[in-house]
Design a protein around this motif. Sequence first.
Motif, short mmCIF file in Angstrom:
data_model
loop_
_atom_site.label_atom_id
_atom_site.label_comp_id
_atom_site.label_asym_id
_atom_site.label_seq_id
_atom_site.Cartn_x
_atom_site.Cartn_y
_atom_site.Cartn_z
N LYS A 1 5.42 1.42 -5.59
CA LYS A 1 4.66 0.17 -5.58
C LYS A 1 4.93 -0.68 -6.82
O LYS A 1 5.22 -1.88 -6.72
CB LYS A 1 3.15 0.47 -5.47
CG LYS A 1 2.75 1.29 -4.26
CD LYS A 1 1.24 1.44 -4.18
CE LYS A 1 0.62 2.18 -5.36
NZ LYS A 1 1.10 3.58 -5.48
N THR A 2 4.81 -0.05 -7.98
CA THR A 2 4.99 -0.79 -9.23
C THR A 2 6.41 -1.30 -9.38
O THR A 2 6.64 -2.41 -9.87
CB THR A 2 4.61 0.10 -10.43
OG1 THR A 2 3.25 0.53 -10.28
CG2 THR A 2 4.75 -0.65 -11.74
N SER B 1 -2.01 -5.56 -15.16
CA SER B 1 -2.07 -4.10 -15.05
C SER B 1 -3.37 -3.57 -15.62
O SER B 1 -3.91 -4.11 -16.59
CB SER B 1 -0.90 -3.47 -15.79
OG SER B 1 -0.98 -2.05 -15.75
N THR C 1 0.84 -1.20 0.00
CA THR C 1 0.00 0.00 0.00
C THR C 1 0.88 1.25 0.00
O THR C 1 1.84 1.34 0.76
CB THR C 1 -0.91 0.02 1.24
OG1 THR C 1 -1.69 -1.17 1.28
CG2 THR C 1 -1.84 1.24 1.23
N THR D 1 -0.99 -4.27 -5.29
CA THR D 1 -0.77 -2.90 -4.82
C THR D 1 -2.10 -2.18 -4.69
O THR D 1 -3.09 -2.53 -5.34
CB THR D 1 0.12 -2.09 -5.79
OG1 THR D 1 -0.57 -1.90 -7.03
CG2 THR D 1 1.45 -2.77 -6.02
N GLN D 2 -2.10 -1.17 -3.82
CA GLN D 2 -3.28 -0.30 -3.69
C GLN D 2 -2.86 1.07 -3.18
O GLN D 2 -1.81 1.23 -2.55
CB GLN D 2 -4.31 -0.91 -2.72
CG GLN D 2 -3.91 -0.84 -1.26
CD GLN D 2 -5.08 -1.12 -0.31
OE1 GLN D 2 -6.22 -1.21 -0.70
NE2 GLN D 2 -4.77 -1.25 0.97
N ARG D 3 -3.70 2.05 -3.47
CA ARG D 3 -3.55 3.38 -2.90
C ARG D 3 -4.44 3.47 -1.67
O ARG D 3 -5.59 3.02 -1.70
CB ARG D 3 -3.97 4.44 -3.93
CG ARG D 3 -2.99 4.62 -5.07
CD ARG D 3 -3.57 5.46 -6.20
NE ARG D 3 -4.41 4.68 -7.08
CZ ARG D 3 -5.72 4.81 -7.20
NH1 ARG D 3 -6.36 5.71 -6.47
NH2 ARG D 3 -6.40 4.07 -8.03
N ASP E 1 -1.53 -4.83 -10.30
CA ASP E 1 -1.25 -3.40 -10.11
C ASP E 1 -2.36 -2.56 -10.76
O ASP E 1 -2.39 -2.43 -11.97
CB ASP E 1 0.09 -3.09 -10.76
CG ASP E 1 0.60 -1.68 -10.48
OD1 ASP E 1 0.22 -1.11 -9.45
OD2 ASP E 1 1.39 -1.17 -11.30
N ASP E 2 -3.29 -1.90 -10.02
CA ASP E 2 -3.52 -2.04 -8.61
C ASP E 2 -4.99 -2.33 -8.38
O ASP E 2 -5.81 -2.19 -9.29
CB ASP E 2 -3.06 -0.79 -7.85
CG ASP E 2 -3.87 0.47 -8.12
OD1 ASP E 2 -5.11 0.41 -8.17
OD2 ASP E 2 -3.28 1.54 -8.28
#
Length: 451
Positions: free
Chosen positions: A264-265, A286, A257, A383-385, A348-349
């Motif tokens: 992240k990537t 992606s 995160t 991954t995340q925001r 991603d993501d």
Amino acid sequence: MSSEIHALDTILKGGFPKPSAILVAGPAGSGKTTLAMQSIFNAAEKNEKCMYVTSLNEPISMVNKFMSKLNFYNISLLSSGSMNYIPIGTETLDKGIYTFMWNLEESIEKIKPDRIVIDPITTIGSTLDEEAKRRFYYDLFLRMKKWDALVIAIGEFTGDELLKSDLSHVADGIIYLSNDEANKRRVHHLEVLKLRGQGYISGKHPFSITEEGIILHRQELTEMEIPHFTDRVSTGIKGLDIMTGNGVIRGTSTLVTGGSGTGKTTIGTQFIAEGARAEEPGMIVSFIESEEQTLTNASSIGHDIRDLVSSGAIKVVCTSMSALEAGEHAIHLRSIIKKENIKRIFVDDVNVFSDLMTPLDAKDHIKLLSDMFRSNGVTSMFTQRPDSINGMHFIEDYGMDTSVLLSLKEEEDHIDKTITVMKMHRSHHDKGIRKFEIRDSGVDIMLPSSD
């Protein structure tokens, strides 16, 4: 009695009671006929005797035309005796609905089917007044109990119409299919509303309609047995391997995160490149960048993976949000995993799913992907925001095994990147906040010398 739709049997905790009369209801385009046909054609392949009764005035050639695109539809069964097509014309109904019922029972007595589909039942009796219709449906469903068969009756209803329908009271079970709108997209759901005599898994179950027929995501995409590993695999980042106790455990899921620009990537790409070089086929999934952008970004951090992609050691799957249907996308990923023997995946993501679905459906889908990867022995990274509310970060880890947080720390004249392992199941881990930099060779984490 099996529904002959494996994942539906899971929801029904084994299948349908026999004999019984099951109402499959829903609005137009929700998949009712597909579900019923999948049931009887799969059963006919196993030499059950099946009967398809239609009141749509469609010749068999028309039925063949719209069903032939589905893999389970085997037209040769119509001449084998296992599948029997019984059309009901308007002239039959004009003679009276009880004449129709008696003629139908003559066919049932002759064929002695194991399962029967009536499609649609709502056409039969539609010209009657409410009292006469109620009496007819009661008589018809009472007679169904004596046919010693599984009867699937299809009815076109909205949710409100179903609640008011007499059919919902006389049926032994009700399966409701919907085609709901979520974030300007349509999502199919199946829900068991009623099943006399046995339990079932409640709630709305998302599904897709593919060439294979009805695919129920949660039930179809995860295996019953999840492999258990104890060995570790390298993330491709020396410092992160040290922080996680010599790498992440094989077959587990990791969520990274961080906000935009935190790396992240980069971490995910390095994880996949490391696996490919260790002869573990990987996949990059992606929703933001094209394949060319993905390859260019990897080269900029010292991981030229073009040759690995060309050789098939790494698969790159790029899907734009406008073309994304979450369930079908997951099915596509599973087919690649099995075909290419994928051992590592980087997604991603996951925020893209929140933009497509309700928050609950998005959470369920991300967990579904994680479970699907685990059940196939794949080591995964997502991954995340983070969500921000009033300046506070809220992080959802979706029940993943390892959670890593990336942050930006503002100093007087520069910004530091930091990394923290927030949790790690079945393992001790470094709990410190560590600075890191992204160099030409990849991610470099600054650890204390004692580490």
